[in-house]
Design a protein around this motif. Structure first.
Motif, short mmCIF file in Angstrom:
data_model
loop_
_atom_site.label_atom_id
_atom_site.label_comp_id
_atom_site.label_asym_id
_atom_site.label_seq_id
_atom_site.Cartn_x
_atom_site.Cartn_y
_atom_site.Cartn_z
N ALA A 116 79.68 81.89 60.89
CA ALA A 116 80.79 82.87 60.58
C ALA A 116 80.01 84.47 60.06
N GLU A 117 78.63 84.33 59.60
CA GLU A 117 77.93 85.51 59.63
C GLU A 117 77.58 86.34 60.56
N ILE A 118 77.45 85.57 61.80
CA ILE A 118 77.25 86.18 63.11
C ILE A 118 78.62 86.83 63.50
N VAL A 119 79.69 85.85 63.37
CA VAL A 119 81.06 86.55 63.81
C VAL A 119 81.16 88.05 63.04
N ARG A 120 80.95 87.82 61.50
CA ARG A 120 81.06 89.15 60.90
C ARG A 120 80.54 90.28 61.32
N ALA A 174 88.46 87.89 65.11
CA ALA A 174 87.45 87.35 64.72
C ALA A 174 88.40 86.12 63.38
N GLU A 175 87.92 84.93 63.74
CA GLU A 175 88.36 83.75 62.79
C GLU A 175 87.65 83.86 61.51
N SER A 176 88.21 83.40 60.49
CA SER A 176 87.63 83.55 59.12
C SER A 176 86.76 82.26 59.20
N GLU A 195 86.84 80.17 56.81
CA GLU A 195 88.19 78.94 56.33
C GLU A 195 88.79 78.32 57.41
N GLU A 196 89.18 79.26 58.50
CA GLU A 196 89.71 78.79 59.67
C GLU A 196 88.65 77.90 60.32
N PHE A 197 87.55 78.28 60.65
CA PHE A 197 86.40 77.50 61.49
C PHE A 197 86.33 76.26 60.40
N GLN A 198 86.51 76.25 59.09
CA GLN A 198 86.06 75.26 58.33
C GLN A 198 87.28 74.13 58.33
N ARG A 199 88.55 74.61 58.52
CA ARG A 199 89.53 73.92 58.81
C ARG A 199 89.49 72.94 60.03
N TRP A 200 89.05 73.60 61.00
CA TRP A 200 89.09 72.83 62.02
C TRP A 200 87.92 71.88 62.13
N MET A 201 86.82 72.34 61.72
CA MET A 201 85.84 71.29 61.54
C MET A 201 85.77 70.09 60.58
N SER A 202 86.87 70.51 59.43
CA SER A 202 86.87 69.19 58.62
C SER A 202 87.80 68.22 59.04
N ALA A 203 88.73 68.94 60.00
CA ALA A 203 89.71 67.77 60.60
C ALA A 203 89.12 67.11 61.92
N ASP A 204 87.82 67.43 62.20
CA ASP A 204 87.15 67.06 63.31
C ASP A 204 87.68 67.54 64.63
N ARG A 205 88.00 68.53 64.53
CA ARG A 205 88.56 69.31 65.73
C ARG A 205 88.17 70.48 66.16
N GLY A 206 86.72 70.85 65.67
CA GLY A 206 86.09 71.88 65.90
C GLY A 206 84.73 71.36 66.43
N LEU A 207 84.19 72.25 67.36
CA LEU A 207 82.77 72.19 68.07
C LEU A 207 82.08 73.40 67.87
N LEU A 208 80.82 73.62 67.21
CA LEU A 208 80.24 74.57 66.91
C LEU A 208 78.87 74.35 67.63
N TYR A 209 78.48 75.67 68.23
CA TYR A 209 77.25 75.61 68.82
C TYR A 209 76.54 77.00 68.46
N LEU A 210 75.19 76.89 68.21
CA LEU A 210 74.50 77.99 67.64
C LEU A 210 73.21 78.20 69.02
N ALA A 211 73.05 79.49 69.29
CA ALA A 211 71.91 80.08 70.02
C ALA A 211 71.06 80.45 69.19
N SER A 212 69.77 79.91 69.10
CA SER A 212 68.80 80.25 68.26
C SER A 212 67.49 80.57 69.18
#
Length: 179
Positions: A24-28, A42-44, A46-63
């Motif tokens: 979320a910090e990258i998005v901001r 940009a999604e907030s 809280e919106e990302f968290q809503r999807w993740m907590s419902a097991d309906r979000g997939l998060l990828y990080l490039a490092s």
């Protein structure tokens, strides 16, 4: 980013919700530096968290493999029958809506741009979504954002329609049918 950094120096991984705040910090950071503000809604957190907590979000990080610094993030949504499903916008049959995944948010920090990270993160998500049995990948792109438009076109998405989304912002809806 130091001079000579190559795309091979950046690793992309699917990560858990524990890294959501970092994403979320990258998005901001990306949102705050956008010249064309309407290109990126940009999604907030809280919106990302809503999807993740419902097991309906997939998060990828490039490092960055040397420093460990996050270079970019990508978030896919598995909307099911929720109103956010872009399948509703294009008149998909009810039986197809559950097979839609939304390629929702991509953000790459300025010092890592030009390395194809958005493309690579989307490809990583696509591989996972294929394994999960999804048939349709959908996303939105601002009609004037040639960078994102060409990125999705190169990946085999086709333009389906243009309409107002996200509180009145004009967006092209793109779709890719898998297998």
């Amino acid at each position: 980013m130091k001079v000579g950094k190559r795309t091979e120096d950046v690793q992309i991984r699917r990560v858990s919700a524990e890294r959501l705040r970092e994403a979320a910090e990258i998005v901001r950071a990306v949102e705050s530096r956008m010249v064309q503000k309407e290109w990126f809604v940009a999604e907030s957190y809280e919106e990302f968290q809503r999807w993740m907590s419902a097991d309906r979000g997939l998060l990828y990080l490039a490092s960055d493999m040397d420093s460990g610094k996050a270079a970019g993030m990508f978030f896919a949504v598995l909307p099911g029958m929720e109103p956010e499903n872009l399948g509703y916008d294009i008149g998909m049959k009810e039986t197809e809506l559950g097979q839609v995944a939304l390629m929702d948010t991509a953000a790459v920090l300025p010092e890592f741009r030009g390395m194809g990270l958005q493309y690579r993160m989307m490809q990583e998500a696509e591989r996972d979504l294929i394994r999960m049995g999804y048939r349709y990948l959908m996303c939105t792109v601002h009609p004037e954002n040639r960078f994102s438009r060409e990125n999705v076109r190169r990946q085999g998405y086709r333009h389906v329609m243009t309409k107002e989304k996200y509180g009145g912002y004009l967006r092209d809806i793109w779709m890719k049918e898998l297998g």
